[in-house]
Design an enzyme around this catalytic site. Structure first.
Site, mmCIF file in Angstrom:
data_model
loop_
_atom_site.group_PDB
_atom_site.id
_atom_site.type_symbol
_atom_site.label_atom_id
_atom_site.label_comp_id
_atom_site.label_asym_id
_atom_site.label_seq_id
_atom_site.Cartn_x
_atom_site.Cartn_y
_atom_site.Cartn_z
ATOM 1 N N SER A 113 -3.478 24.653 -8.840
ATOM 2 C CA SER A 113 -4.418 24.751 -9.955
ATOM 3 C C SER A 113 -5.209 26.055 -9.859
ATOM 4 O O SER A 113 -4.631 27.127 -9.853
ATOM 5 C CB SER A 113 -5.335 23.520 -9.971
ATOM 6 N N GLU A 208 3.152 25.459 -14.389
ATOM 7 C CA GLU A 208 2.671 24.118 -14.714
ATOM 8 C C GLU A 208 1.263 24.267 -15.277
ATOM 9 O O GLU A 208 0.641 25.313 -15.145
ATOM 10 C CB GLU A 208 2.677 23.208 -13.484
ATOM 11 N N HIS A 278 0.037 18.640 -11.965
ATOM 12 C CA HIS A 278 -1.263 18.119 -11.571
ATOM 13 C C HIS A 278 -1.188 16.611 -11.277
ATOM 14 O O HIS A 278 -2.207 15.993 -10.986
ATOM 15 C CB HIS A 278 -2.295 18.367 -12.682
#
Length: 304
Positions: A113, A208, A278
């Site tokens: 992230s 992602e 995630h």
């Protein structure tokens, strides 16, 4: 350029846990600490930013987070640094991190992230490998026994990765070899034009994201394309895009379809719905390590 691989871990080594971005309660990392110590056989050193007394979104001020992170990077007794969580905040301190000692004695830095900006910065500037992998919260609710969190343990121990997933109807078959780079789409785009800009030419890129509107994903993908980040890839791995929203007037395509159209003109292999995300499905991936991507009609394989 030869990629520097940090030493792999052995029982009794120490993993430091810090929060260089968003705030995290210690209780949410307690199971992670227990598993690392009791099940995996490591020692754990907890930084001041995990469970800090911060009353803001961040796990402390920029100065506090920078100091804690820097201490873990430089601590000779710490063999790996696990980021407790992402969120937002690494980009506020990345240019102030001193890599002088770290370059000479690199260690594994783990996270995904928001931590993508660190991975990109480390790879593009110093050609040091790091781990895009599950963080502390992934250990909760029995998560430490699933194959995704276990893949982190195996990566830290130096086991070569070989991941497989089912084929997707939009996949473009082929095989590619190259250094693996990537992470969160928003953070990769955020790095363009900065010292943390990701090098992609001849690499296998993985992407992602979470919580983005479809038009925003489209916009960011076009920014990658217009900046030349997509045209000379060895291959493209599209992971999961979680909690994607749409506008009142629908965008008119799924995330997979819009990405497919953007990269349609290129010839390299592309796979969709790879288990990097995630969510629970999030394999540990070694940034900078050489990988082979095989996109076949019935199966996709990504291996070191």
């Amino acid at each position: 350029m030869i990629i520097k691989t940090p030493p792999y871990l052995k029982p009794g080594d120490t993993i430091g846990i810090v929060c260089p971005a968003g705030y995290m309660e210690f209780e949410k990392a307690a199971e992670c600490v227990r598993v690392l110590q009791e099940d995996w056989g490591y020692k754990v050193k907890v930084g001041s930013t995990l469970g800090s007394k911060s009353e803001t979104y961040f796990a402390g001020t920029d100065e506090e987070r920078l100091k804690d992170f820097q201490m873990m990077l430089d601590d000779d007794e710490v063999q790996a640094v696990l980021c407790g969580r992402g969120g937002y905040g690494m980009g506020r301190i990345i240019d102030r991190i001193n890599f002088k000692k770290f370059k000479k004695r690199p260690k594994w830095v783990i996270g995904f992230s928001d931590i993508t900006i660190f991975h990109s910065h480390l790879y593009s500037n110093y050609f040091i490998s790091s781990l895009h992998a599950p963080m502390a919260a992934a250990f909760n609710d029995g998560g430490h026994v699933n194959k995704y969190v276990r893949s982190l343990k195996e990566a830290l121990e130096g086991k070569w990765a070989r991941y497989c997933c089912e084929s997707h109807e939009l996949n473009r078959p082929g095989e590619a070899v190259g250094e693996l780079v990537g992470g969160n789409l928003a953070l990769i785009v955020h790095g363009i034009g900065t010292p943390s800009e990701l090098k992609t030419k001849g690499r296998i890129l993985f992407l992602e994201d979470i919580g983005e509107q479809k038009y925003a994903v489209d916009r960011m993908m076009y920014q990658l394309k217009r900046s030349g980040k997509l045209d000379k890839l060895a291959g493209l791995v599209v992971g999961r895009f979680s909690d994607t929203g749409d506008t009142t007037r629908p965008f008119g395509a799924s995330v997979q379809q819009l990405i497919y159209e953007i990269v349609r003109e290129y010839k390299y292999p592309v796979c969709f719905d790879f288990p990097v995300s995630h969510e629970k499905e999030n394999y540990a991936l070694k940034i900078g390590a050489g990988h082979k991507l095989k996109v076949h009609p019935k199966k996709v394989t990504l291996e070191e």
